[in-house]
Motif scaffolding. Sequence first.
Motif, PDB file in Angstrom:
ATOM      1  N   ASP A   1      49.508 -46.403  -0.257  1.00 42.89           N
ATOM      2  CA  ASP A   1      48.708 -46.631  -1.456  1.00 42.89           C
ATOM      3  C   ASP A   1      47.773 -47.822  -1.262  1.00 42.89           C
ATOM      4  O   ASP A   1      46.599 -47.780  -1.669  1.00 42.89           O
ATOM      5  CB  ASP A   1      49.625 -46.874  -2.658  1.00 42.89           C
TER       6      ASP A   1
ATOM      7  N   ASN B   1      36.607 -34.481  -6.554  1.00 44.65           N
ATOM      8  CA  ASN B   1      36.182 -35.872  -6.695  1.00 44.65           C
ATOM      9  C   ASN B   1      35.150 -36.218  -5.619  1.00 44.65           C
ATOM     10  O   ASN B   1      35.358 -35.954  -4.437  1.00 44.65           O
ATOM     11  CB  ASN B   1      37.393 -36.796  -6.562  1.00 44.65           C
TER      12      ASN B   1
ATOM     13  N   LYS C   1      36.241 -46.652  -9.546  1.00 46.52           N
ATOM     14  CA  LYS C   1      36.598 -45.342  -9.010  1.00 46.52           C
ATOM     15  C   LYS C   1      36.712 -45.425  -7.494  1.00 46.52           C
ATOM     16  O   LYS C   1      35.877 -46.046  -6.832  1.00 46.52           O
ATOM     17  CB  LYS C   1      35.516 -44.321  -9.382  1.00 46.52           C
ATOM     18  N   ARG C   2      37.726 -44.829  -6.932  1.00 38.10           N
ATOM     19  CA  ARG C   2      37.904 -44.868  -5.488  1.00 38.10           C
ATOM     20  C   ARG C   2      36.777 -44.107  -4.798  1.00 38.10           C
ATOM     21  O   ARG C   2      36.432 -42.993  -5.169  1.00 38.10           O
ATOM     22  CB  ARG C   2      39.253 -44.266  -5.093  1.00 38.10           C
TER      23      ARG C   2
ATOM     24  N   ALA D   1      38.910 -47.272  -0.335  1.00 38.25           N
ATOM     25  CA  ALA D   1      37.993 -46.882  -1.405  1.00 38.25           C
ATOM     26  C   ALA D   1      37.046 -48.009  -1.807  1.00 38.25           C
ATOM     27  O   ALA D   1      36.027 -47.769  -2.447  1.00 38.25           O
ATOM     28  CB  ALA D   1      38.794 -46.436  -2.630  1.00 38.25           C
TER      29      ALA D   1
ATOM     30  N   ARG E   1      45.130 -43.348 -10.954  1.00 40.55           N
ATOM     31  CA  ARG E   1      44.740 -44.505 -10.146  1.00 40.55           C
ATOM     32  C   ARG E   1      43.521 -44.224  -9.274  1.00 40.55           C
ATOM     33  O   ARG E   1      42.857 -45.150  -8.810  1.00 40.55           O
ATOM     34  CB  ARG E   1      45.911 -44.965  -9.272  1.00 40.55           C
ATOM     35  N   TYR E   2      43.226 -42.950  -9.038  1.00 44.22           N
ATOM     36  CA  TYR E   2      42.101 -42.595  -8.175  1.00 44.22           C
ATOM     37  C   TYR E   2      40.751 -42.624  -8.895  1.00 44.22           C
ATOM     38  O   TYR E   2      39.720 -42.797  -8.250  1.00 44.22           O
ATOM     39  CB  TYR E   2      42.308 -41.205  -7.581  1.00 44.22           C
TER      40      TYR E   2
ATOM     41  N   CYS F   1      44.606 -47.873 -14.086  1.00 41.14           N
ATOM     42  CA  CYS F   1      44.740 -47.600 -12.649  1.00 41.14           C
ATOM     43  C   CYS F   1      45.944 -48.338 -12.070  1.00 41.14           C
ATOM     44  O   CYS F   1      46.722 -47.773 -11.295  1.00 41.14           O
ATOM     45  CB  CYS F   1      43.471 -48.026 -11.905  1.00 41.14           C
TER      46      CYS F   1
ATOM     47  N   THR G   1      35.776 -41.947  -2.540  1.00 35.48           N
ATOM     48  CA  THR G   1      36.277 -40.929  -1.624  1.00 35.48           C
ATOM     49  C   THR G   1      35.843 -39.544  -2.067  1.00 35.48           C
ATOM     50  O   THR G   1      35.663 -39.288  -3.259  1.00 35.48           O
ATOM     51  CB  THR G   1      37.820 -40.982  -1.546  1.00 35.48           C
TER      52      THR G   1
ATOM     53  N   ALA H   1      44.894 -46.735   0.869  1.00 30.76           N
ATOM     54  CA  ALA H   1      43.926 -45.932   0.122  1.00 30.76           C
ATOM     55  C   ALA H   1      43.040 -46.800  -0.767  1.00 30.76           C
ATOM     56  O   ALA H   1      41.838 -46.573  -0.882  1.00 30.76           O
ATOM     57  CB  ALA H   1      44.665 -44.886  -0.718  1.00 30.76           C
TER      58      ALA H   1
ATOM     59  N   THR I   1      37.209 -35.896  -2.199  1.00 25.28           N
ATOM     60  CA  THR I   1      38.500 -35.233  -2.044  1.00 25.28           C
ATOM     61  C   THR I   1      38.706 -34.204  -3.149  1.00 25.28           C
ATOM     62  O   THR I   1      38.011 -34.206  -4.169  1.00 25.28           O
ATOM     63  CB  THR I   1      39.655 -36.263  -2.083  1.00 25.28           C
TER      64      THR I   1
END
Length: 461
Positions: A165, A438, A410-411, A172, A74-75, A83, A413, A168, A415
């Motif tokens: 969730d 990421n 795509k998120r 994003a 999902r990220y 996702c 972020t 997040a 990380t």
Amino acid sequence: MKAQSLSEPMDLRAIDFNFTVEQINRLAEEATNEYNAILDKVAKQPRPTFENTIVPLARWYNEITELVTASGLRYFHPDKQICDASAEADNKFMGCVIEGYMRLDVYKAVRYVYDDQEEMIMLSAEDKRLVETIERQFRKNGLQISSKKRALLSKAKKRLVQLEDEYALNSAACSYVLFTREELDGVSENDIAGMAVVYEDGVEKHAVSTNVFVYNRVMRYAKREETRKRLYVACGKESLKNIAYIQEAVELRLEIAKLLGYESHAESVFEGRMVKSADEIIDMYEELRRRLSKHIDAEMGRLTAVKKADMLAEGREYTGFFEWDYYYYSYVTSEKKRDMFEIEGNQYFPIIEIGCKLIDIFEGMLGLYIIPAQEPNVWHPDVEMFEVWEADESEFIGHLYLDLYTRESKRETFTTFSLRRGCQRPDGSREFPAVIVNAVFPKPTEDKPTRLSFDNLEMLM
């Protein structure tokens, strides 16, 4: 970084990312069924021991690597349906775990092992800590409170997982603000070259993303206050969506802590850690605040004076120093040496070459041998996959994935997280860990290379 690849004398088990929605749903269903079966078996043990109670509970998570991977898609996966299915599977998986940790019959078996001093004395320090950790996880899920309170606790914990969730996903998301070239005065040509060009009422404008990489660059270099303000406000509007989630999450955390007999969420978190009370943390922050306050006042006075001088030179009225001013005036008042580095130095940090050099550095520091996988199985063409070995090539350690560029769905972020944990399988073979780095840097092209500032380089490292 060495160029050639190794032969594969052992089962390296690269992760397969070619999931369908149906496969993800099936994995979630199978994992929850298997977990419930393990819980039932543990609960029925006539004499619970470390081997028949603790080991199965700990081993289950190690054996569902496919679901852990699927729930992480999902990220970063480019397909929105994947996702969404991944997020749904993760919610189901976490809901199953929460319910499992609230089973009183299973907790009684775990507690039996925990209270069996004869067996606990015989365990290694690592195994003893495993028992203590699992017992605490069950206890903190309400196994010592009434059934009515446990039902409320289960409901609150499941809702908290959903909120995390949703938070997040909102964090994003990014939007775009249109500026003319004049409004971006001070922003480098290299940064502007990476922005999409949009025509609005016949006027050429550049689409500035609220993506953290682009946002920080523009907020630092844009000379016009109105430009910084508009971008700051646009980014803030994205965050407004999360206010209700944060408020509800704070209330739920306090509710959960109270149900478990704690005075606050902080008190529940500190159990089993070096810090024993919220007062210790508050005292530490107050002491830091006291020591830093005079330096902060001096710094803000210096920044404010520079802005006032700018306003006077432009013949404009000074109306205050705002949050959208901080990045810019911190930059323009920084030391000359650092200024020159920011202007000239980032030409030496093209992201492709830097990625290779960082791998070389970590190889030397950690005694590793990192090579590109010859037949990488990845979720997007931009992703790079590496094998990580001991420096003497004697032992395979795991896989490393670099997903560094922004793209739709795509998120947004920066990380690092684990796609698979390392462990010993029941047959004695080894499950190797896999980690993803990421980021959301603009993708370089032949005529528009992505060059990192020193801050971005620090973030990547």
